[in-house]
Scaffold this active site. Structure first.
Site, PDB file in Angstrom:
ATOM      1  N   LYS A 184       0.868  -1.187   0.000  1.00  0.00           N
ATOM      2  CA  LYS A 184       0.000   0.000   0.000  1.00  0.00           C
ATOM      3  C   LYS A 184       0.897   1.227   0.000  1.00  0.00           C
ATOM      4  CE  LYS A 184      -4.362   1.181   0.109  1.00  0.00           C
ATOM      5  NZ  LYS A 184      -5.521   0.512  -0.508  1.00  0.00           N
ATOM      6  N   ASP A 230      -7.015   4.350  -4.672  1.00  0.00           N
ATOM      7  CA  ASP A 230      -7.711   4.225  -3.384  1.00  0.00           C
ATOM      8  C   ASP A 230      -8.328   5.598  -3.129  1.00  0.00           C
ATOM      9  OD1 ASP A 230      -7.954   2.316  -0.900  1.00  0.00           O
ATOM     10  OD2 ASP A 230      -7.453   4.237  -0.015  1.00  0.00           O
ATOM     11  N   GLY A 262     -20.472   7.478   1.975  1.00  0.00           N
ATOM     12  CA  GLY A 262     -19.516   7.950   0.972  1.00  0.00           C
ATOM     13  C   GLY A 262     -20.179   8.075  -0.383  1.00  0.00           C
ATOM     14  N   PHE A 263     -19.496   8.717  -1.305  1.00  0.00           N
ATOM     15  CA  PHE A 263     -19.869   8.585  -2.709  1.00  0.00           C
ATOM     16  C   PHE A 263     -18.628   8.790  -3.549  1.00  0.00           C
ATOM     17  CE2 PHE A 263     -21.707   9.046  -6.856  1.00  0.00           C
ATOM     18  CZ  PHE A 263     -22.582   7.980  -6.832  1.00  0.00           C
ATOM     19  N   GLY A 264     -17.782   7.755  -3.569  1.00  0.00           N
ATOM     20  CA  GLY A 264     -16.536   7.830  -4.310  1.00  0.00           C
ATOM     21  C   GLY A 264     -16.436   6.685  -5.289  1.00  0.00           C
ATOM     22  N   ASN A 265     -15.178   6.298  -5.587  1.00  0.00           N
ATOM     23  CA  ASN A 265     -14.908   5.219  -6.548  1.00  0.00           C
ATOM     24  C   ASN A 265     -15.752   3.981  -6.254  1.00  0.00           C
ATOM     25  OD1 ASN A 265     -12.753   6.702  -7.660  1.00  0.00           O
ATOM     26  ND2 ASN A 265     -11.335   5.947  -6.094  1.00  0.00           N
ATOM     27  N   VAL A 266     -15.843   3.661  -4.961  1.00  0.00           N
ATOM     28  CA  VAL A 266     -16.439   2.400  -4.549  1.00  0.00           C
ATOM     29  C   VAL A 266     -17.966   2.483  -4.450  1.00  0.00           C
ATOM     30  CG1 VAL A 266     -16.623   0.939  -2.498  1.00  0.00           C
ATOM     31  CG2 VAL A 266     -14.377   1.600  -3.336  1.00  0.00           C
ATOM     32  N   ALA A 267     -18.438   3.596  -3.859  1.00  0.00           N
ATOM     33  CA  ALA A 267     -19.863   3.693  -3.535  1.00  0.00           C
ATOM     34  C   ALA A 267     -20.741   3.695  -4.783  1.00  0.00           C
ATOM     35  CB  ALA A 267     -20.111   4.952  -2.701  1.00  0.00           C
ATOM     36  N   TRP A 268     -20.295   4.348  -5.847  1.00  0.00           N
ATOM     37  CA  TRP A 268     -21.205   4.421  -7.003  1.00  0.00           C
ATOM     38  C   TRP A 268     -21.365   3.066  -7.671  1.00  0.00           C
ATOM     39  CZ3 TRP A 268     -20.216   3.371 -12.132  1.00  0.00           C
ATOM     40  CH2 TRP A 268     -18.893   3.376 -12.565  1.00  0.00           C
TER      41      TRP A 268
HETATM   42  P1  NAP Z   1     -12.931   7.920  -2.809  1.00  0.00           P
HETATM   43  O1  NAP Z   1     -13.303   7.778  -4.229  1.00  0.00           O
HETATM   44  O2  NAP Z   1     -11.972   8.976  -2.410  1.00  0.00           O
HETATM   45  O3  NAP Z   1     -14.276   8.076  -1.968  1.00  0.00           O
HETATM   46  C1  NAP Z   1     -14.304   8.106  -0.592  1.00  0.00           C
HETATM   47  C2  NAP Z   1     -15.675   8.604  -0.199  1.00  0.00           C
HETATM   48  O4  NAP Z   1     -15.767   8.597   1.215  1.00  0.00           O
HETATM   49  C3  NAP Z   1     -15.939  10.031  -0.635  1.00  0.00           C
HETATM   50  O5  NAP Z   1     -17.314  10.195  -0.877  1.00  0.00           O
HETATM   51  C4  NAP Z   1     -15.498  10.829   0.582  1.00  0.00           C
HETATM   52  O6  NAP Z   1     -16.191  12.053   0.664  1.00  0.00           O
HETATM   53  C5  NAP Z   1     -15.912   9.917   1.711  1.00  0.00           C
HETATM   54  N1  NAP Z   1     -15.022  10.059   2.864  1.00  0.00           N
HETATM   55  C6  NAP Z   1     -13.671  10.063   2.879  1.00  0.00           C
HETATM   56  N2  NAP Z   1     -13.208  10.223   4.124  1.00  0.00           N
HETATM   57  C7  NAP Z   1     -14.316  10.289   4.897  1.00  0.00           C
HETATM   58  C8  NAP Z   1     -14.512  10.446   6.278  1.00  0.00           C
HETATM   59  N3  NAP Z   1     -13.461  10.553   7.104  1.00  0.00           N
HETATM   60  N4  NAP Z   1     -15.785  10.456   6.749  1.00  0.00           N
HETATM   61  C9  NAP Z   1     -16.861  10.343   5.915  1.00  0.00           C
HETATM   62  N5  NAP Z   1     -16.717  10.209   4.578  1.00  0.00           N
HETATM   63  C10 NAP Z   1     -15.469  10.180   4.087  1.00  0.00           C
HETATM   64  O7  NAP Z   1     -12.332   6.536  -2.240  1.00  0.00           O
HETATM   65  P2  NAP Z   1     -12.720   5.057  -2.656  1.00  0.00           P
HETATM   66  O8  NAP Z   1     -11.683   4.569  -3.617  1.00  0.00           O
HETATM   67  O9  NAP Z   1     -14.145   4.957  -3.009  1.00  0.00           O
HETATM   68  O10 NAP Z   1     -12.440   4.288  -1.303  1.00  0.00           O
HETATM   69  C11 NAP Z   1     -13.434   4.170  -0.280  1.00  0.00           C
HETATM   70  C12 NAP Z   1     -13.061   3.017   0.643  1.00  0.00           C
HETATM   71  O11 NAP Z   1     -13.008   1.792  -0.115  1.00  0.00           O
HETATM   72  C13 NAP Z   1     -11.694   3.128   1.320  1.00  0.00           C
HETATM   73  O12 NAP Z   1     -11.755   2.507   2.575  1.00  0.00           O
HETATM   74  C14 NAP Z   1     -10.787   2.313   0.407  1.00  0.00           C
HETATM   75  O13 NAP Z   1      -9.628   1.856   1.064  1.00  0.00           O
HETATM   76  C15 NAP Z   1     -11.726   1.172   0.056  1.00  0.00           C
HETATM   77  N6  NAP Z   1     -11.384   0.437  -1.160  1.00  0.00           N
HETATM   78  C16 NAP Z   1     -11.262   1.066  -2.360  1.00  0.00           C
HETATM   79  C17 NAP Z   1     -10.981   0.312  -3.497  1.00  0.00           C
HETATM   80  C18 NAP Z   1     -10.925   0.939  -4.853  1.00  0.00           C
HETATM   81  O14 NAP Z   1     -10.937   0.191  -5.837  1.00  0.00           O
HETATM   82  N7  NAP Z   1     -10.896   2.236  -4.983  1.00  0.00           N
HETATM   83  C19 NAP Z   1     -10.789  -1.070  -3.402  1.00  0.00           C
HETATM   84  C20 NAP Z   1     -10.938  -1.694  -2.163  1.00  0.00           C
HETATM   85  C21 NAP Z   1     -11.242  -0.929  -1.058  1.00  0.00           C
HETATM   86  P3  NAP Z   1     -15.499  13.354   0.110  1.00  0.00           P
HETATM   87  O15 NAP Z   1     -15.091  13.072  -1.289  1.00  0.00           O
HETATM   88  O16 NAP Z   1     -16.577  14.385   0.232  1.00  0.00           O
HETATM   89  O17 NAP Z   1     -14.315  13.567   1.022  1.00  0.00           O
END
Ligand code: NAP
Length: 444
Positions: free
Chosen positions: A124, A164, A235-241
């Protein structure tokens, strides 16, 4: 294995690294029985060797902002364990990034990657850089500066970073460009690339899609289904949508999304054009929650988390420790039947204890969100073969992998009363694979 002694020694060596210590403690507690059933593991000090990363690379990242001021951030790569394949794991760009958070993520990644059935070790990395509010040119300059240092430590057979929090297709593109220039190679050194230069179809949505395939199997194993269930997502990021899209497709209704400053409740369900609108907002503005509430007449609840809603299923999709004991208590009182972590370590240990005590289905992040890294593994395979699979081909493989992960969790997690402890199942299955590889390769 003497867990207490091992934890004390880690706490003394790494004081204050709370997230890392939390992740290690959880794994050790759940593998204790199987570990002790193999005296050769203790003799080879597998636990002591597994809990420390192979190496930690830290570096400074100087870059120039749009005003011409010099900024300096910290960059990290944790190469945790490569017993079963090249180090593999995302890069997180967020102001909260520190060694503890990256070590917890890297440690989790070892077992998650082992579960995927693909040959990938755990790693990581990231930076305390905050992409929010930065111009595109600033993000590009930062990514280039970051890769100017990182490139010498990574490679398609050595260490393959991905996205991430704060790192999506745009950041991966800028980092890949700089890697290609410095290494003079087009290789699968990063995953999550755009389709035009080696990316895989389905990768952007894979973590959320895979999460829902897993949750679907959890429900079916318990004799129910996703059809008609209400789901709270954070959340609404990479994962949530991706999670919201697939949940809707499979017949459930997603009623919340959130940001760090609150959540929205949309009792009509968040799907279709609403998701498209959110994605548009995400690309163009920092605040997506309140404009959504205004446009679609949904409720905006500031400074609260969606776990107070009456829902059947809760899917944390934002960040670590975002669902605590109080949240778990509320969810249980409101009749939740399943909590699936799509974020990494989304629940606190106290919340997990409560869910397990009440025999609520609980899927740990390392199993539920493994579809993201699994599809990254499929991207690596396509890059190595210099070809691309169609979306249905990748989706079918993702489906198959999630199903195999589920089978492994059930195999090692089923308790005498029939309850499936998915946390134990995932940890034991992942651990056994890595431990056996380490045993076979000697003390190195
Ligand atoms: P991302 O696109 O940056 O989205 C994160 C989302 O969570 C955003 O909506 C963000 O809101 C919100 N957020 C961030 N910090 C927060 C906090 N402290 N309290 C409340 N909301 C918060 O990230 P992501 O890639 O979706 O990752 C989300 C989670 O999934 C993480 O735990 C990551 O390690 C895990 N994950 C991701 C992947 C992947 O393929 N990307 C794979 C496995 C696991 P704002 O944008 O408004 O800050």
């Amino acid at each position: 294995m003497n867990i207490e002694k091992l934890m004390q020694s880690l706490e003394a060596k790494h004081p204050g690294e709370n997230e890392y210590l939390q992740a290690v403690h959880e794994v050790l507690m759940t593998i204790e029985d199987v570990y002790n059933a193999h005296p050769e593991f203790e003799q080879a000090k597998i636990a002591e060797r597994l809990v420390e990363p192979d190496r930690i690379i830290t570096f400074k990242v100087p870059w120039v902002d749009d005003r011409g001021d010099v900024q300096v951030n910290l960059g990290y790569r944790i190469q945790f364990n490569n017993a079963i394949g090249p180090y593999k794991g995302g890069l997180r760009f967020h102001p909260s990034v520190n060694l503890s958070i990256l070590k917890f993520l890297g440690f989790e990644q070892i077992f998650k990657n082992a579960l995927t059935t693909l040959p990938m070790g755990g790693g990581k990395g990231g930076s305390d850089f905050n992409p929010k509010g930065k111009s595109d040119a600033e993000v590009m300059r930062f990514c280039q500066a970051f890769m100017t240092e990182l490139w010498q430590y990574i490679g398609p057979e050595t260490d393959v970073p991905a996205g991430d929090i704060g790192v999506g297709g745009r950041e991966i593109g800028y980092m890949y460009g700089m890697y290609r220039k410095l290494a003079r190679q087009n290789t699968g050194v990063l995953t999550g690339k755009n389709l035009e230069f080696g990316g895989s179809l389905i990768r952007p949505e894979a973590t959320g899609f895979g999460g829902l395939y897993f949750v679907k199997q959890m429900l079916e194993t318990a004799g129910t289904s996703l059809k008609g269930k209400t789901i709270a997502i954070s959340g609404f990021g990479n994962v949530a949508w991706g999670a919201a899209t697939k949940a809707t497709e499979l017949g459930a209704k997603v009623v919340s999304i959130s940001g760090p400053d609150g959540y929205i409740y949309d009792e009509d369900g968040i799907s279709g054009e609403k998701i498209d609108y959110l994605l548009e907002l995400r690309a163009t503005c920092n605040d997506i929650v309140s404009p959504y509430a205004e446009k679609f007449g949904a409720k905006y609840i500031p400074n609260r988390r969606p776990w107070e809603l009456k829902v059947d299923i809760a899917l944390p999709c934002a960040t670590q420790n975002e669902l605590d004991k109080n949240d778990a208590k509320l969810l249980i009182e409101n009749g939740v039947i399943c909590v699936g972590e799509i974020s990494n370590m989304g629940c606190t240990p106290e919340a997990i204890d409560l869910l397990l005590k009440h025999k609520i289905m609980y899927g740990p992040g390392k199993a539920v969100n493994a579809g993201g890294v699994a599809t990254s593994g499929l991207e690596m395979t396509q890059n190595a073969m210099h070809l691309s699979w169609t979306a249905p081909e990748v989706d079918a493989k993702l489906h198959q992998i999630m199903s195999e992960i589920h089978t492994q969790c059930v195999r090692y997690g089923r308790e005498n009363d029939g309850y499936i402890n998915y946390m134990k199942g995932a940890n034991v299955a992942g651990f056994l694979k890595v431990a056996k590889a380490m045993m076979a390769q000697g003390i190195i």
